[in-house]
Write a protein that holds these residues in place. Structure first.
Motif, PDB file in Angstrom:
ATOM      1  N   ILE A 200       0.667  -0.806   0.030  1.00 27.33           N
ATOM      2  CA  ILE A 200      -0.134   0.312  -0.059  1.00 27.33           C
ATOM      3  C   ILE A 200       0.638   1.536  -0.165  1.00 27.33           C
ATOM      4  CG2 ILE A 200      -1.554   1.273   1.622  1.00 27.33           C
ATOM      5  CD1 ILE A 200      -2.886  -1.388   2.387  1.00 27.33           C
ATOM      6  N   GLU A 202       0.894   4.855   0.696  1.00 24.38           N
ATOM      7  CA  GLU A 202       0.362   6.233   1.497  1.00 24.38           C
ATOM      8  C   GLU A 202       0.135   7.323   1.246  1.00 24.38           C
ATOM      9  OE1 GLU A 202      -0.331   4.504   5.963  1.00 24.38           O
ATOM     10  OE2 GLU A 202      -1.663   3.357   5.280  1.00 24.38           O
ATOM     11  N   ILE A 208       3.465   0.602   2.940  1.00 29.00           N
ATOM     12  CA  ILE A 208       3.477  -0.219   4.013  1.00 29.00           C
ATOM     13  C   ILE A 208       3.243  -1.471   3.316  1.00 29.00           C
ATOM     14  CG2 ILE A 208       1.318  -0.843   5.575  1.00 29.00           C
ATOM     15  CD1 ILE A 208       3.181   1.159   6.433  1.00 29.00           C
ATOM     16  N   GLU A 210       1.144  -5.310   3.788  1.00 30.27           N
ATOM     17  CA  GLU A 210      -0.116  -5.553   4.569  1.00 30.27           C
ATOM     18  C   GLU A 210      -0.417  -6.721   4.516  1.00 30.27           C
ATOM     19  OE1 GLU A 210      -4.691  -6.098   4.992  1.00 30.27           O
ATOM     20  OE2 GLU A 210      -4.055  -3.701   4.651  1.00 30.27           O
ATOM     21  N   GLY A 214      -4.383  -8.728   7.986  1.00 28.66           N
ATOM     22  CA  GLY A 214      -4.081  -7.634   8.228  1.00 28.66           C
ATOM     23  C   GLY A 214      -3.158  -6.502   9.264  1.00 28.66           C
ATOM     24  N   ARG A 216       0.188  -4.465   9.721  1.00 29.66           N
ATOM     25  CA  ARG A 216       0.608  -4.009   8.806  1.00 29.66           C
ATOM     26  C   ARG A 216       1.795  -3.386   9.144  1.00 29.66           C
ATOM     27  NH1 ARG A 216      -3.010   0.129   5.927  1.00 29.66           N
ATOM     28  NH2 ARG A 216      -1.951   1.366   5.858  1.00 29.66           N
TER      29      ARG A 216
END
Length: 232
Positions: A200, A202, A208, A210, A214, A216
């Motif tokens: 991910i 951001e 990140i 993940e 769940g 991170r």
């Protein structure tokens, strides 16, 4: 470097010592040897080490009896043994290399170079990591480890069941041993590749990883492109 040779044949011990002194030169701080398991255990308990050379047959005793204990320590272990059929098992315990007897200087130097060159054992991934628990050693299956976090000279193993275990090896040493299944995504984290669900991006150029459960994990900016190109 502080080194211990665990070998019951004096002729081979002296050969390893001579080659090791030649390879390390002035970088060698101390080099000691033990010819029995009991002597080796006592020395390891009372001294700080960087490397142990270990034979698998010590006057009829099995070097694996020592190996199952020392793989939980902070130093690397290199097996020097004529029992080539035991190499796979030794790697499963997390040794850095297996040097078959008879050996020459080049082969020994190749094994030693793995310490400083960060060469990995990608084709010989350990099946478990050993951690100290109440004066005993507990084997943690690699399959149960999600990610590993650096904690100074130690590391923290984060497991699938939510538990956390402290390991005596540094993140750098574990990276050498686990490179085929774990990736250094950050200066403080090793993550099991198969557990990464997605990467991910951001705001603020934060990256990140993940995991499937769940969790991170931060990805270092210098690591992002490599991770993205290789696995996603």
């Amino acid at each position: 470097m502080n080194i211990l040779i665990v070998e019951d044949e004096l002729r081979i011990t002296k050969r390893i010592e001579r080659m090791t002194r030649d390879i390390f030169g002035e970088n060698l701080q101390s080099l000691k040897y033990a010819n029995t398991l009991d002597e080796a255990v006592k020395f390891i308990e009372n001294n700080s080490l960087d490397l142990v050379f270990l034979d698998l047959n010590l006057n009829g005793d099995s070097g694996f009896d020592l190996l199952t204990t020392v793989v939980s320590e902070s130093f690397h272990t290199i097996i020097i043994s004529a029992y080539k059929d035991q190499a796979i098992t030794a790697f499963e315990y997390g040794v850095l290399d297996f040097v078959p007897k008879p050996f020459n200087r080049d082969r020994l130097e190749q094994a030693i170079n793995r310490i400083s060159s960060k060469e990995t054992t990608a084709t010989n991934t350990p099946k478990f990591l050993a951690v100290k628990k109440r004066h005993k050693v507990q084997l943690i299956s690699i399959e149960n480890v999600l990610y590993i976090k650096g904690a100074g000279v130690y590391t923290e193993l984060f497991l699938k069941d939510g538990k956390k275990e402290l390991h005596d090896k540094s993140l750098e040493k574990l990276e050498q041993l686990l490179s085929s299944s774990f990736k250094r995504v950050h200066k403080s984290y090793l993550v099991k590749i198969s557990e990464i669900k997605e990467v991910i991006v951001e705001s603020g150029s934060k990256y990140i990883a993940e995991l499937k459960n769940g969790i991170r994990i931060p990805i270092g900016r210098t690591k992002y492109k490599d991770i993205k190109a290789k696995w996603f």
